[in-house]
Design a protein around this motif. Structure first.
Motif, short mmCIF file in Angstrom:
data_model
loop_
_atom_site.label_atom_id
_atom_site.label_comp_id
_atom_site.label_asym_id
_atom_site.label_seq_id
_atom_site.Cartn_x
_atom_site.Cartn_y
_atom_site.Cartn_z
N UNK A 13 0.84 -1.21 0.00
CA UNK A 13 0.00 0.00 0.00
C UNK A 13 0.87 1.26 0.00
N UNK A 14 1.95 1.24 0.81
CA UNK A 14 2.87 2.39 0.86
C UNK A 14 3.43 2.69 -0.53
N UNK A 15 3.85 1.64 -1.22
CA UNK A 15 4.42 1.80 -2.55
C UNK A 15 3.39 2.43 -3.50
N UNK A 16 2.15 1.88 -3.49
CA UNK A 16 1.12 2.37 -4.41
C UNK A 16 0.71 3.81 -4.09
N UNK A 17 0.54 4.10 -2.79
CA UNK A 17 0.11 5.44 -2.38
C UNK A 17 1.23 6.45 -2.66
N UNK A 46 -5.87 13.90 0.26
CA UNK A 46 -6.35 12.65 0.86
C UNK A 46 -5.28 11.56 0.73
N UNK A 47 -4.64 11.51 -0.45
CA UNK A 47 -3.56 10.54 -0.65
C UNK A 47 -2.40 10.86 0.30
N UNK A 48 -2.16 12.15 0.52
CA UNK A 48 -1.10 12.57 1.44
C UNK A 48 -1.38 12.10 2.86
N UNK A 49 -2.64 12.21 3.29
CA UNK A 49 -3.00 11.77 4.65
C UNK A 49 -2.85 10.24 4.75
N UNK A 50 -3.27 9.53 3.67
CA UNK A 50 -3.11 8.07 3.66
C UNK A 50 -1.63 7.70 3.75
N UNK A 54 0.10 5.52 6.69
CA UNK A 54 0.80 4.26 6.39
C UNK A 54 2.25 4.31 6.87
N UNK A 55 2.89 5.48 6.76
CA UNK A 55 4.27 5.61 7.26
C UNK A 55 4.29 5.35 8.78
N UNK A 56 3.29 5.91 9.49
CA UNK A 56 3.25 5.72 10.95
C UNK A 56 3.05 4.23 11.28
N UNK A 57 2.12 3.56 10.57
CA UNK A 57 1.88 2.13 10.82
C UNK A 57 3.17 1.33 10.52
N UNK A 58 3.84 1.69 9.42
CA UNK A 58 5.09 1.02 9.04
C UNK A 58 6.14 1.17 10.13
#
Ligand code: HEM
Length: 75
Positions: A13-17, A46-50, A54-58
């Motif tokens: 998901x990180x790669x795609x976003x 919105x993509x920026x927030x995603x 995702x960076x935080x979860x990673x």
């Protein structure tokens, strides 16, 4: 879901976003008007927030590695 399986999903998901935000941002910069502004001003932030989420979860999922490599005490 265990940590490794979660990371497998989060990393894809990180790669795609990341691709999405980089391509939308660079397109808006290099070819202004190609993406209608009304679409850009909704999709890009919105993509920026995603991406940030995702960076935080990673980072949370890799926190043991971060602790072992950056936060270990010097002997
Ligand atoms: C590779 C990463 C990024 C690139 C290349 C990029 C590029 C750009 C560019 C060129 C603009 C101005 C577009 C214009 O007005 O014509 C813009 C606007 C903006 N960017 Fe990014 N950006 C990136 C990442 C992010 C991230 C991570 C966020 C976090 C939320 C973000 C949030 C915004 C916002 C809120 C705007 C203003 C949108 C509006 O006009 O309403 N961007 N970006």
């Amino acid at each position: 879901m265990n940590r490794v399986k979660a990371l497998r999903v989060v990393n894809v998901l990180l790669f795609l976003v990341f691709l999405g935000i980089a391509i939308s941002g660079l397109t808006a910069f290099l070819f202004p008007g190609l993406i209608p502004y009304s679409t850009f001003r909704l999709a890009h932030p919105l993509t920026g927030i995603a991406l940030i989420a995702l960076v935080i979860v990673h980072l949370v999922l890799n926190f043991n590695w971060i602790k072992a490599n950056y936060l270990k005490k010097k002997k």
